[in-house]
Design an enzyme around this catalytic site. Structure first.
Site, PDB file in Angstrom:
ATOM      1  N   GLU A  46       0.835  -1.197   0.000  1.00 26.83           N
ATOM      2  CA  GLU A  46       0.000   0.000   0.000  1.00 26.83           C
ATOM      3  C   GLU A  46       0.878   1.259   0.000  1.00 26.83           C
ATOM      4  O   GLU A  46       1.838   1.355   0.777  1.00 26.83           O
ATOM      5  CB  GLU A  46      -0.887  -0.039   1.250  1.00 26.83           C
ATOM      6  CG  GLU A  46      -1.825   1.124   1.435  1.00 26.83           C
ATOM      7  CD  GLU A  46      -2.647   0.981   2.716  1.00 26.83           C
ATOM      8  OE1 GLU A  46      -3.627   1.725   2.864  1.00 26.83           O
ATOM      9  OE2 GLU A  46      -2.302   0.123   3.564  1.00 26.83           O
ATOM     10  N   LYS A 115      -9.094   2.660  -1.915  1.00 21.93           N
ATOM     11  CA  LYS A 115      -9.399   2.011  -0.643  1.00 21.93           C
ATOM     12  C   LYS A 115     -10.788   2.429  -0.192  1.00 21.93           C
ATOM     13  O   LYS A 115     -11.147   3.606  -0.233  1.00 21.93           O
ATOM     14  CB  LYS A 115      -8.349   2.417   0.396  1.00 21.93           C
ATOM     15  CG  LYS A 115      -8.397   1.663   1.713  1.00 21.93           C
ATOM     16  CD  LYS A 115      -7.189   2.040   2.560  1.00 21.93           C
ATOM     17  CE  LYS A 115      -7.074   1.218   3.830  1.00 21.93           C
ATOM     18  NZ  LYS A 115      -5.832   1.541   4.572  1.00 21.93           N
ATOM     19  N   CYS A 171      -5.573  -3.136   2.481  1.00 26.45           N
ATOM     20  CA  CYS A 171      -5.360  -3.220   3.925  1.00 26.45           C
ATOM     21  C   CYS A 171      -6.652  -3.319   4.732  1.00 26.45           C
ATOM     22  O   CYS A 171      -7.260  -4.376   4.826  1.00 26.45           O
ATOM     23  CB  CYS A 171      -4.518  -2.032   4.382  1.00 26.45           C
ATOM     24  SG  CYS A 171      -3.738  -2.309   6.001  1.00 26.45           S
TER      25      CYS A 171
END
Length: 673
Positions: A46, A115, A171
């Protein structure tokens, strides 16, 4: 991607926080390193082009512009690579900043996935800088490309093999109640990439591993998790670069925190697709667009991947010593409770079991003993019947008697020799002709003896046949094929051997352990043909139908995944065409003379076979499997203990008259090659 295998890598490059040029250089080096070892999908951490811990530097135009240019450079410099790459960077869209994964291949930016779950708790304060990504996919201009899909609901599908379908999350997306990967899998994604920056605290690596493996199992998908390494800023946090690759609940590869920087493994897409097809409650969307997904297609060469992943030669047997006790206990509990319930239901307090001194009848007797313990019944109610015939050897007869004594069961000996000879006279069969009539007459006589004794004693006949014998039809129809309850019916031969060896290992009786170990070391035989001149077993099953470890391997992949013969052959060659196989308990290769028994808990190694031998026995397997279905269509009840079973009421419902020509034709083509 031949046979559905793809090679994937999770990579953590060296990094300097906010040094985009250095990070780009290291990212490119890591991509090329992974590509050199065959990776077709390469996943990086990330925000890897800038560093995850840039904090308020993410508001700096200089950093954001450099990241965009870095992505453009990476796309150009990897255009010659036949691979799909995911890297992390910040992306500005309509005056808002998003934490994104860029997906590109062969010089083409395929999409930007933002995200969705932006954390703002404890040590995380991403919402200070980033906006949660929209599900709806739109097109933006970025990194020199004018029409780039942007949004969370994206799929990336390989043109030449649409089952290879990638989805991306970042994540925290995995740590929420409904990860984006769940909907992506239901839309058809078989491979999930997670670009992560997950700091280390005590116990977190184990939880992270559980999370990734569990999600891969829940989705019946491959899951590639790449995490930031220790060169991120350590102002308040330390990152470990814990990379993971999982497939349907199995951990294929990982880097330990603060260890190596690359994890690489091969994922079997066909295996995942087979599981999804089998499980009726896994409902994929016919058209992902109905759920708002946009699919971008790209191509990867159908390379013939050289298998490097471990293929277990004994897929039914526990893979490690630490799992051994738990697995064996579970199996015994299932078998014993199944039998105990049948005894309770019928009101029976006695059972009859034919005890030959071989593996299967030994396991059946041990199951009876445990079932009687569950019901607080005396073991004397277990009537073990040994029935010597023309082929019974002193070794097996002695073991049967000693085993009965060690377990505490009642023992009855009934010779079948005179009865079978009378039967031969009645039907006009020459005793010197050792054909199928000679053999099956003995098997049916033994079953008649057991059934009649059971009637006399108001008892149940407990069967001894196992899954491997049923798959091959290596049972006499209405002979040992029949019983009133069959506790071994879904236990394959390799596992039977393992279970008996396990009891020898953990039991507290030296007498019982000694006899069990000798039974484990005895060649598998129905003992229906006369013994050799020296009194040893002459009829060895595996010399007739083939090695059980091969047949169990074939059975697993035929029924569990429905693989084509060519793929099963390839897997078998990979697993068995080497003498350096993993040391395992329960191999059919362990055969010894009486007295040369294996020690408690000793591991057996699998046998190495050449390709010609494997192909020969695979052909035998398919022919027997199809020809003998009529025997499986009328099996007695028995408990299912694993993922492969052949009960006509449950796992295997195929017609008795189906032919094997399609499968045998493919084997013929392999032989011609």
């Amino acid at each position: 991607m031949k046979d559905g295998f793809i090679t994937v890598a999770a990579v953590t490059p060296h990094l300097r926080v906010a040094d985009v040029a250095y990070n780009t250089e290291q990212t490119l080096a890591s991509i090329r390193e992974a590509y050199q070892v065959g990776a077709q999908f390469i996943i990086l951490p990330e925000l890897g082009l800038t560093g995850y811990t840039c904090a308020d530097l993410f508001w700096q135009e200089t950093l954001l512009d450099a990241a965009q240019q870095a992505l453009r450079d990476l796309i150009d410099k990897t255009s010659d690579l036949e691979t799909c790459i995911c890297v992390g960077l910040p992306v500005v869209v309509q005056q808002k900043l998003y934490n994104c994964a860029a997906v590109f291949s062969a010089g083409r930016l395929l999409g930007l996935v933002p995200k969705q779950a932006v954390p703002n708790y404890n040590e995380f304060y991403e919402a200070r800088h980033f906006t949660a990504g929209p599900q709806e996919v739109s097109s933006i201009a970025f990194a020199g490309a004018q029409q780039v899909p942007f949004g969370t609901r994206q799929l990336f599908s390989v043109v030449s093999n649409p089952d290879v379908c990638l989805a991306v999350e970042l994540c925290e997306d995995l740590w929420i109640a409904q990860p984006p990967s769940t909907q992506a899998a239901l839309a058809g994604a078989t491979l999930i990439a997670n670009l992560s920056a997950s700091p280390e605290v005590v116990g977190k690596s184990a939880y992270r591993r559980l999370l990734v493996t569990s999600q891969s199992a829940r989705l019946a998908a491959g899951y590639v998790y790449a995490s930031a390494g220790w060169e991120e800023s350590t102002t308040d946090l330390v990152f470990g670069g814990h990379n993971l690759i999982c497939e349907n609940g199995a951990l294929l590869a990982q880097t330990q925190p603060f260890g190596a920087h690359i994890a690489i493994a091969q994922i079997d897409i066909e295996r995942l697709v087979a599981d999804r097809r089998r499980v009726s409650t896994f409902t994929t969307q016919v058209d992902p667009r109905s759920q708002g997904f946009v699919t971008t297609t790209f191509d990867l060469a159908l390379a013939d991947v050289t298998l490097t992943r471990y293929v277990d030669p004994h897929p039914f047997v526990p893979s490690s010593g630490e799992k051994r006790q738990q697995r064996c206990e579970e199996i015994f509990e299932i078998q014993a409770h199944g039998l105990a319930k049948r005894l309770m239901h019928t009101g029976s307090q006695r059972v009859v079991v034919g005890l030959s001194g071989g593996l299967d009848s030994t396991l059946a007797l041990l199951v009876c003993a445990r079932a009687f313990d569950l019901l607080d019944l005396d073991h004397e109610g277990i009537l073990a019947v040994t029935m010597p015939g023309f082929g019974t050897t002193e070794r097996t007869h002695t073991n049967a008697c000693e085993l009965s004594q060690a377990v505490g069961s009642s023992l009855l000996e009934v010779s079948i020799v005179d009865a079978v000879r009378q039967h031969f006279a009645d039907i006009g069969h020459d005793e010197n002709i050792h054909d199928v009539t000679y053999e099956n007459a003995q098997a049916r006589e033994r079953t008649q003896v057991l059934m009649d004794i059971a009637n006399r004693e108001s008892a149940l006949v407990v069967g001894t046949g196992d899954l491997s014998e049923l798959a091959l039809g290596w049972a006499t129809y209405n002979g040992d094929h029949m019983s009133m309850y069959a506790p071994n019916a879904s236990v394959p031969k390799t596992l039977v051997r393992h279970l008996v060896d396990y009891v020898a290992d953990v039991c507290e009786s030296e007498e019982l352990s000694a006899v069990l170990l000798d039974i484990v070391a005895t060649p598998v035989s129905p003992e229906l043909l006369p013994a050799s001149a020296d009194g040893s077993i002459a009829q060895k099953t595996e010399e007739v139908v083939g090695p059980y470890e091969l047949h169990d391997f074939f059975l697993y992949y035929v029924l569990r995944y429905g693989f084509i013969p060519a793929k099963i052959y390839r897997l078998a060659c990979h697993a068995f065409c080497s003498s350096s196989g993993a040391s395992r308990a329960g191999s059919s290769a362990c055969v010894a003379a009486r007295g040369a028994v294996v020690a408690k808990g000793q591991a057996f190694t699998h046998t190495a076979y050449d390709k010609t031998t494997i192909l020969h026995w695979l052909r035998v397997f398919y022919k027997r499997f199809f020809q003998q279905q009529f025997k499986r269509s009328c099996l007695p009840d028995g408990p299912k203990v694993g993922s492969v079973a052949v009960s006509p009421r449950g796992d295997l419902r195929i017609p008795s008259d189906a032919v094997a020509e399609l499968w045998l034709k493919q084997l013929d083509e392999l032989g011609a090659e």
